[in-house]
Enzyme design. Sequence first.
Site, PDB file in Angstrom:
ATOM      1  N   ASP A 218       0.967  -1.153  -0.064  1.00 53.44           N
ATOM      2  CA  ASP A 218       0.097  -0.008  -0.019  1.00 53.44           C
ATOM      3  C   ASP A 218       0.902   1.322   0.020  1.00 53.44           C
ATOM      4  O   ASP A 218       0.336   2.360  -0.408  1.00 53.44           O
ATOM      5  CB  ASP A 218      -1.056   0.003   1.141  1.00 53.44           C
ATOM      6  CG  ASP A 218      -1.760  -1.236   1.215  1.00 53.44           C
ATOM      7  OD1 ASP A 218      -2.188  -1.742   0.121  1.00 53.44           O
ATOM      8  OD2 ASP A 218      -2.496  -1.474   2.276  1.00 53.44           O
ATOM      9  N   GLY A 219       1.843   1.160   0.597  1.00 50.78           N
ATOM     10  CA  GLY A 219       2.916   2.359   0.562  1.00 50.78           C
ATOM     11  C   GLY A 219       3.308   2.884  -0.695  1.00 50.78           C
ATOM     12  O   GLY A 219       3.397   4.098  -0.925  1.00 50.78           O
TER      13      GLY A 219
ATOM     14  N   ASP B 113      -3.491  12.115  22.848  1.00 55.23           N
ATOM     15  CA  ASP B 113      -2.256  11.789  22.016  1.00 55.23           C
ATOM     16  C   ASP B 113      -2.244  12.509  20.671  1.00 55.23           C
ATOM     17  O   ASP B 113      -1.281  12.705  20.003  1.00 55.23           O
ATOM     18  CB  ASP B 113      -2.082  10.342  22.084  1.00 55.23           C
ATOM     19  CG  ASP B 113      -1.450   9.875  23.024  1.00 55.23           C
ATOM     20  OD1 ASP B 113      -1.210  10.464  24.026  1.00 55.23           O
ATOM     21  OD2 ASP B 113      -1.277   8.589  23.113  1.00 55.23           O
TER      22      ASP B 113
ATOM     23  N   THR C 154      -9.560   2.647   7.025  1.00 56.15           N
ATOM     24  CA  THR C 154      -8.978   1.409   7.052  1.00 56.15           C
ATOM     25  C   THR C 154      -7.521   1.277   7.461  1.00 56.15           C
ATOM     26  O   THR C 154      -6.873   0.180   7.581  1.00 56.15           O
ATOM     27  CB  THR C 154      -9.219   0.298   6.030  1.00 56.15           C
ATOM     28  OG1 THR C 154      -8.624   0.870   4.650  1.00 56.15           O
ATOM     29  CG2 THR C 154     -10.597  -0.030   5.532  1.00 56.15           C
ATOM     30  N   ALA C 155      -7.044   2.365   7.700  1.00 54.80           N
ATOM     31  CA  ALA C 155      -5.495   2.705   8.060  1.00 54.80           C
ATOM     32  C   ALA C 155      -5.220   2.996   9.470  1.00 54.80           C
ATOM     33  O   ALA C 155      -5.748   2.189  10.575  1.00 54.80           O
ATOM     34  CB  ALA C 155      -4.743   3.471   7.182  1.00 54.80           C
ATOM     35  N   TYR C 156      -4.704   3.976   9.942  1.00 55.87           N
ATOM     36  CA  TYR C 156      -4.615   4.467  11.236  1.00 55.87           C
ATOM     37  C   TYR C 156      -5.787   4.688  12.007  1.00 55.87           C
ATOM     38  O   TYR C 156      -5.847   4.371  13.095  1.00 55.87           O
ATOM     39  CB  TYR C 156      -3.637   5.682  11.246  1.00 55.87           C
ATOM     40  CG  TYR C 156      -3.263   6.047  12.615  1.00 55.87           C
ATOM     41  CD1 TYR C 156      -3.565   5.566  13.857  1.00 55.87           C
ATOM     42  CD2 TYR C 156      -2.279   7.213  12.584  1.00 55.87           C
ATOM     43  CE1 TYR C 156      -2.704   5.713  14.881  1.00 55.87           C
ATOM     44  CE2 TYR C 156      -1.558   7.445  13.923  1.00 55.87           C
ATOM     45  CZ  TYR C 156      -1.866   6.849  15.089  1.00 55.87           C
ATOM     46  OH  TYR C 156      -1.283   7.208  16.234  1.00 55.87           O
TER      47      TYR C 156
ATOM     48  N   ASN D 111      -4.253   9.148   2.568  1.00 62.75           N
ATOM     49  CA  ASN D 111      -5.020   8.412   3.637  1.00 62.75           C
ATOM     50  C   ASN D 111      -5.327   9.131   4.664  1.00 62.75           C
ATOM     51  O   ASN D 111      -6.481   9.278   4.786  1.00 62.75           O
ATOM     52  CB  ASN D 111      -3.715   7.663   4.309  1.00 62.75           C
ATOM     53  CG  ASN D 111      -3.946   6.179   4.015  1.00 62.75           C
ATOM     54  OD1 ASN D 111      -4.899   5.696   3.082  1.00 62.75           O
ATOM     55  ND2 ASN D 111      -3.205   5.280   4.178  1.00 62.75           N
TER      56      ASN D 111
END
Length: 438
Positions: free
Chosen positions: A183-184, A312, A323-325, A282
Amino acid sequence: MEVNREKLCTSKADVSSGSAYHCSTCHDDEEWSNTSRGRAKSRSLSASPALGSTKEFRRTRSLHGPCPVTTFGPKACMLQNPKTIMHIQDPASQRLTWNKPPKSVLVIKKIRDASLLQPFKELCVYLTEENNMIVYVEKKVLEDPAIANDDNFGPVKKKFCTFREDYDDISNQIDFIICLGGDGTLLYASSLFQGSVPPVMAFHLGSLGFLTPFNFENFQSQVTQVIEGNAALVLRSRLKVKVVKEHREKMAVQNGIEENGVVSTNIEKEVGKQIMQYQVLNEVVVDRGPSSYLSNVDVFLDGHLITTVQGDGVIVSTPTGSTAYAAAAGASMIHPNVPAIMITPICPHSLSFRPIVVPAGVELKIMLSPDARNTAWVSFDGRKRQEICHGDSISITTSCYPLPSICFRDPVSDWFESLAECLHWNVRKKQNNFAVEE
């Protein structure tokens, strides 16, 4: 080598007279009709019909109507807005077409991965020798000793056009993009184009592969069908981010004498503003950085303060980034065709601070709170990390330049298959049924 950039667009499938939710605003027809609800047939890219025969594969049920309804009753309607930046359309109608045959292709390979050397060479030989295409490759890819010392690959390598990130502008020279990796690589491809993005075909050769639906085994036939314009698209919205920093410099003050007689140099003077812009696929992440204190940032929506994030940090993401972080921070997962922006706190110091979804097109602004104890840090798709101080601001809205990602089957099937295969969504042991007593 200059290559004229051809205009890329998506073609809409023919809409029959009995299509669902026939909108008079779009089709100049006062009659609306409903059809029976059918289920979409899954179709792979290799089995996709030609562009002219997509009508028989058109779904009778979709996530959205062909366009937003702008009339309400006999006399009310939506005020026309010339600043409209997006148009909701039926995902089944998003198909690729070319005004002219593509001639140039950008091949992006994951760096420092020896397993990708052979697929990279096979793909480049196929594109240059069998399709006679102009191949663009990043310069640091060819500096790999395994490629630089390969004499058999030398004749092909001489035909490449090379570029360097942040130095060479290739946005008007690329017809479509092929990514080899995880994905990167897709996120990296997005960062290279701050305006219109060519169609992206991503092969799953990395670790996760949520955004890379293609397998490399049959790459010849799959690439050929894309070149012929026989493919479905999912338009992944991006975020347009503007960072405004108060540019300060330290100046010596003659009357600021310390006890030891040394002139004090810790006085800062504001000398202007520095503005940076990014296109993010993203998410934008604002966090507390190396400080041990909680971050304290204010979030504005269209100029109104909606909340202060104490924790944080906070994540502002696209549906693609859901669907990532954001998913790891407890947010919902949203299909890429949903026009939305997600706001997700990172470990908030409040039990009632839940992730929220706001409409695409609104403008978010993030600033340090006046009473914040420390600065914050911001990153864009995990890159370009920088410090945010008092007086700096981060403005975020939906970009008018989405990333057109080529589908293996269709936007819905690809997404749910990725959920099941990559994230193991809703995977559990099944419940035993009751034994039947005789």
